[in-house]
Design a protein around this motif. Structure first.
Motif, PDB file in Angstrom:
ATOM      1  N   VAL A 167       6.026   1.511   7.897  1.00  0.00           N
ATOM      2  CA  VAL A 167       4.857   0.944   7.852  1.00  0.00           C
ATOM      3  C   VAL A 167       5.190  -0.705   7.978  1.00  0.00           C
ATOM      4  CG1 VAL A 167       2.758   0.471   6.475  1.00  0.00           C
ATOM      5  CG2 VAL A 167       3.735   2.819   6.676  1.00  0.00           C
ATOM      6  N   GLY A 168       6.338  -1.286   7.122  1.00  0.00           N
ATOM      7  CA  GLY A 168       6.415  -2.391   7.235  1.00  0.00           C
ATOM      8  C   GLY A 168       6.803  -3.105   8.440  1.00  0.00           C
ATOM      9  N   GLU A 169       7.414  -2.347   9.122  1.00  0.00           N
ATOM     10  CA  GLU A 169       7.910  -2.754  10.737  1.00  0.00           C
ATOM     11  C   GLU A 169       6.604  -2.733  11.535  1.00  0.00           C
ATOM     12  OE1 GLU A 169      11.028  -1.915  14.248  1.00  0.00           O
ATOM     13  OE2 GLU A 169      11.319  -1.034  12.500  1.00  0.00           O
ATOM     14  N   ALA A 170       5.983  -1.877  11.495  1.00  0.00           N
ATOM     15  CA  ALA A 170       4.590  -1.678  11.998  1.00  0.00           C
ATOM     16  C   ALA A 170       3.749  -3.083  11.701  1.00  0.00           C
ATOM     17  CB  ALA A 170       4.066  -0.531  12.022  1.00  0.00           C
ATOM     18  N   LEU A 221      -1.871   7.899   1.722  1.00  0.00           N
ATOM     19  CA  LEU A 221      -0.909   7.092   2.329  1.00  0.00           C
ATOM     20  C   LEU A 221      -0.933   6.985   3.866  1.00  0.00           C
ATOM     21  CD1 LEU A 221       1.896   7.858  -0.019  1.00  0.00           C
ATOM     22  CD2 LEU A 221       0.830   5.740  -0.033  1.00  0.00           C
ATOM     23  N   TYR A 222      -1.281   7.963   4.627  1.00  0.00           N
ATOM     24  CA  TYR A 222      -1.105   7.844   5.908  1.00  0.00           C
ATOM     25  C   TYR A 222      -2.418   7.083   6.478  1.00  0.00           C
ATOM     26  CZ  TYR A 222      -1.030   8.999  10.727  1.00  0.00           C
ATOM     27  OH  TYR A 222      -0.789   8.973  12.305  1.00  0.00           O
ATOM     28  N   ARG A 223      -3.491   7.228   5.627  1.00  0.00           N
ATOM     29  CA  ARG A 223      -4.535   6.300   6.066  1.00  0.00           C
ATOM     30  C   ARG A 223      -4.261   4.856   5.809  1.00  0.00           C
ATOM     31  NH1 ARG A 223      -9.981   7.269   6.621  1.00  0.00           N
ATOM     32  NH2 ARG A 223      -9.327   9.029   8.021  1.00  0.00           N
ATOM     33  N   MET A 224      -3.655   4.667   4.523  1.00  0.00           N
ATOM     34  CA  MET A 224      -3.420   3.159   4.236  1.00  0.00           C
ATOM     35  C   MET A 224      -2.457   2.765   5.447  1.00  0.00           C
ATOM     36  SD  MET A 224      -2.749   3.501   0.139  1.00  0.00           S
ATOM     37  CE  MET A 224      -2.202   1.752   0.065  1.00  0.00           C
ATOM     38  N   ALA A 225      -1.612   3.571   5.920  1.00  0.00           N
ATOM     39  CA  ALA A 225      -0.492   2.766   6.809  1.00  0.00           C
ATOM     40  C   ALA A 225      -1.466   2.688   8.292  1.00  0.00           C
ATOM     41  CB  ALA A 225       0.550   3.897   7.342  1.00  0.00           C
ATOM     42  N   LYS A 239      10.880 -10.077   4.898  1.00  0.00           N
ATOM     43  CA  LYS A 239       9.797 -10.483   4.598  1.00  0.00           C
ATOM     44  C   LYS A 239       8.452  -9.689   4.702  1.00  0.00           C
ATOM     45  CE  LYS A 239       8.619 -14.260   6.308  1.00  0.00           C
ATOM     46  NZ  LYS A 239       8.105 -15.547   7.199  1.00  0.00           N
ATOM     47  N   SER A 240       8.606  -8.324   5.333  1.00  0.00           N
ATOM     48  CA  SER A 240       7.604  -7.318   5.531  1.00  0.00           C
ATOM     49  C   SER A 240       7.828  -6.160   5.103  1.00  0.00           C
ATOM     50  CB  SER A 240       7.019  -7.529   6.992  1.00  0.00           C
ATOM     51  OG  SER A 240       5.719  -6.749   7.261  1.00  0.00           O
ATOM     52  N   GLY A 241       9.056  -5.538   5.684  1.00  0.00           N
ATOM     53  CA  GLY A 241       9.332  -4.141   5.328  1.00  0.00           C
ATOM     54  C   GLY A 241       9.399  -3.751   3.993  1.00  0.00           C
ATOM     55  N   ARG A 242      10.124  -4.426   3.058  1.00  0.00           N
ATOM     56  CA  ARG A 242      10.289  -4.275   1.772  1.00  0.00           C
ATOM     57  C   ARG A 242       9.268  -4.889   0.796  1.00  0.00           C
ATOM     58  NH1 ARG A 242      15.314  -2.163   0.322  1.00  0.00           N
ATOM     59  NH2 ARG A 242      16.686  -1.809   2.125  1.00  0.00           N
ATOM     60  N   TYR A 243       8.918  -6.109   1.225  1.00  0.00           N
ATOM     61  CA  TYR A 243       8.101  -7.074   0.374  1.00  0.00           C
ATOM     62  C   TYR A 243       6.679  -6.502   0.342  1.00  0.00           C
ATOM     63  CZ  TYR A 243       4.991 -11.021  -0.486  1.00  0.00           C
ATOM     64  OH  TYR A 243       4.067 -11.984  -0.960  1.00  0.00           O
ATOM     65  N   THR A 244       6.045  -6.002   1.683  1.00  0.00           N
ATOM     66  CA  THR A 244       4.667  -5.736   1.861  1.00  0.00           C
ATOM     67  C   THR A 244       4.433  -4.255   1.376  1.00  0.00           C
ATOM     68  OG1 THR A 244       4.304  -7.166   3.405  1.00  0.00           O
ATOM     69  CG2 THR A 244       2.832  -5.564   3.254  1.00  0.00           C
ATOM     70  N   VAL A 245       5.375  -3.438   1.562  1.00  0.00           N
ATOM     71  CA  VAL A 245       4.939  -1.993   1.501  1.00  0.00           C
ATOM     72  C   VAL A 245       6.113  -1.239   0.360  1.00  0.00           C
ATOM     73  CG1 VAL A 245       4.660   0.332   2.645  1.00  0.00           C
ATOM     74  CG2 VAL A 245       4.203  -1.806   3.888  1.00  0.00           C
ATOM     75  N   LEU A 295      -2.942  -5.825   0.084  1.00  0.00           N
ATOM     76  CA  LEU A 295      -2.092  -4.696   0.537  1.00  0.00           C
ATOM     77  C   LEU A 295      -1.138  -4.391  -0.495  1.00  0.00           C
ATOM     78  CD1 LEU A 295      -1.317  -5.456   4.362  1.00  0.00           C
ATOM     79  CD2 LEU A 295      -2.734  -3.595   3.292  1.00  0.00           C
ATOM     80  N   ARG A 296      -0.276  -5.410  -1.023  1.00  0.00           N
ATOM     81  CA  ARG A 296       0.556  -5.236  -2.103  1.00  0.00           C
ATOM     82  C   ARG A 296       0.250  -4.506  -3.298  1.00  0.00           C
ATOM     83  NH1 ARG A 296       0.281  -8.685   1.240  1.00  0.00           N
ATOM     84  NH2 ARG A 296       2.032  -8.983   2.993  1.00  0.00           N
ATOM     85  N   PRO A 297      -0.724  -5.012  -4.001  1.00  0.00           N
ATOM     86  CA  PRO A 297      -1.395  -4.263  -4.944  1.00  0.00           C
ATOM     87  C   PRO A 297      -1.978  -2.887  -4.625  1.00  0.00           C
ATOM     88  CG  PRO A 297      -2.401  -6.601  -4.825  1.00  0.00           C
ATOM     89  CD  PRO A 297      -1.537  -6.411  -3.716  1.00  0.00           C
ATOM     90  N   ALA A 298      -2.484  -2.623  -3.573  1.00  0.00           N
ATOM     91  CA  ALA A 298      -2.998  -1.299  -3.004  1.00  0.00           C
ATOM     92  C   ALA A 298      -1.715  -0.458  -3.094  1.00  0.00           C
ATOM     93  CB  ALA A 298      -3.829  -1.479  -1.898  1.00  0.00           C
ATOM     94  N   PHE A 299      -0.883  -0.690  -2.247  1.00  0.00           N
ATOM     95  CA  PHE A 299       0.313   0.041  -2.149  1.00  0.00           C
ATOM     96  C   PHE A 299       1.103   0.118  -3.691  1.00  0.00           C
ATOM     97  CE2 PHE A 299       0.390  -0.967   2.504  1.00  0.00           C
ATOM     98  CZ  PHE A 299       0.502   0.184   2.891  1.00  0.00           C
ATOM     99  N   CYS A 300       1.234  -0.713  -4.475  1.00  0.00           N
ATOM    100  CA  CYS A 300       1.708  -0.505  -5.710  1.00  0.00           C
ATOM    101  C   CYS A 300       0.813   0.380  -6.517  1.00  0.00           C
ATOM    102  CB  CYS A 300       1.655  -1.934  -6.619  1.00  0.00           C
ATOM    103  SG  CYS A 300       2.370  -1.706  -7.845  1.00  0.00           S
ATOM    104  N   ILE A 301      -0.547   0.604  -6.589  1.00  0.00           N
ATOM    105  CA  ILE A 301      -1.414   1.649  -7.080  1.00  0.00           C
ATOM    106  C   ILE A 301      -1.329   2.818  -6.650  1.00  0.00           C
ATOM    107  CG2 ILE A 301      -3.866   1.909  -7.641  1.00  0.00           C
ATOM    108  CD1 ILE A 301      -4.282  -1.013  -7.588  1.00  0.00           C
ATOM    109  N   ALA A 302      -1.129   2.792  -5.260  1.00  0.00           N
ATOM    110  CA  ALA A 302      -0.922   4.213  -4.616  1.00  0.00           C
ATOM    111  C   ALA A 302       0.258   4.616  -4.933  1.00  0.00           C
ATOM    112  CB  ALA A 302      -0.908   3.886  -2.896  1.00  0.00           C
TER     113      ALA A 302
END
Length: 354
Positions: free
Chosen positions: A239-242, A342-346, A206-212, A66-73
């Protein structure tokens, strides 16, 4: 499922195909980098490869990336060159940082399973026992897992050696927030005190900022698209909270066969999760059961009460609300193919079964 942002399959396909091509290069970069490390250390000292293999196994164990994918996006949505080398190294570094976090997290949680297989500290404790070595097998296994996590972090830093200072700054913020979130999580579990506001902070770090959000921001900054930082923050935190709420639901109501992790581990460890914070705020019966200490609450009793009070359905509604917020945040901020991409990724991040 939320329908705030109609998804054009034509647009989505274009955006995510471009992302997937870069992501494939990230996979190859990780494989080549770790293989070269293993070859080099095997020539120096064959025993040393045992530590590298811990990292290799975690990286290759089927993570969602997920993290590489969001970075690339974030990079491509900001107009970045898909053929550039920098984005590959930055995205690969994010996966290695995640590897570091997971190896340490499994030790801290004393978890026996990760992605359906025994965790690193369990594997090496058993190896110690089979070999009849001196010392405590548990301590040996944990030591190996901690060192492997540290090694993954060192590798991540090496991949980032040539990236611009503006990207390094966000990396520093991301790494600090991750450590603080982990510490607050450990501390809250030790306190056994219900604290809904603290649980939201932990989920944020741990999620909202770190993951997305931070991965998106690193990509945008690498592309020089400063104007995307604000909408990406709104999108990323929603998205991170979800994403974290989905994690909590899977832990509470999923099965280890599906998730690859022990079922109801958060309940057994009396963690003050985001799910629990919402349940405590909304349901008097949950507040009455928990009282002043999560430690006194039987996991199965809590599980049954959350089902009976409809918390699962309530949290699903919150997840869809966060998806709506995310979709609106990027609707006009990026090109149409990336708004829908980005919506599909979410959707993929939060509507998952593991």
């Amino acid at each position: 499922m939320s329908t705030a942002l109609p998804v054009s399959h034509e647009y989505t396909g274009v955006a995510l195909e471009d992302r997937n091509r870069v992501l494939a290069r990230v996979e190859q970069r990780l494989e080549d980098f770790l293989a070269e490390e293993r070859r080099s250390w095997a020539a120096l000292n064959p025993d040393s490869t045992e530590l590298i293999d811990c990292v290799v196994r975690m990286v290759g164990s089927g993570g969602k990336r997920l993290r590489p994918a969001f970075c690339i996006a974030g990079y491509l949505a900001g107009g970045g060159d898909p053929d550039a080398r920098d984005i590959v190294d930055v995205a690969a570094a994010l996966e290695l940082l995640h590897t570091f976090a997971l190896l340490h997290d499994d030790v801290m949680d004393d978890s026996e399973l990760r992605r359906g297989t025994p965790t690193a500290h369990i594997v090496h404790a058993r190896s110690h026992e089979r070999s009849g070595w001196r010392g405590e097998a548990r301590r040996y296994g944990e030591s190996v897992a901690i060192l492997a996590g540290d090694l993954a972090l060192v590798y991540a830093e090496r991949l980032l050696a040539g990236c611009p200072p503006r990207v390094r700054r966000i990396w520093g913020e991301l790494s600090t927030e991750l450590m603080m979130g982990q510490f607050l999580d450990v501390r809250a579990a030790a306190q056994f005190v219900p604290d809904p506001e603290l649980s939201r902070w932990i989920a944020l770090f741990k999620s909202g900022r770190y993951t997305v959000y931070r991965p998106l921001a690193m990509g945008a900054q690498l592309a020089g698209a400063d104007e995307l930082l604000a909408p990406f923050e709104t999108y990323g935190l929603a998205v991170g909270e979800a994403f974290q709420l989905r994690d909590d639901l899977l832990d509470a109501f999923g099965s280890s066969e599906t998730t690859g992790k022990p079922a109801r581990l958060d309940f057994k460890q009396h963690k003050m999760t985001l799910l629990m914070s919402i349940a405590l705020r909304r349901e008097p019966e949950v507040r009455e059961l928990v009282g002043d200490s999560l430690a006194a609450t039987e996991p199965e009793v809590l599980h049954d009460l959350l089902l009976r009070t409809g918390m699962r359905a309530q949290v699903e509604t919150i997840i869809d609300e966060r998806l709506t917020t995310a979709g609106e945040a990027v609707r006009h901020a990026v090109r149409p193919e990336w708004a829908t991409g980005l919506y599909r990724m979410a959707e993929e991040a939060v509507h998952r079964d593991k």
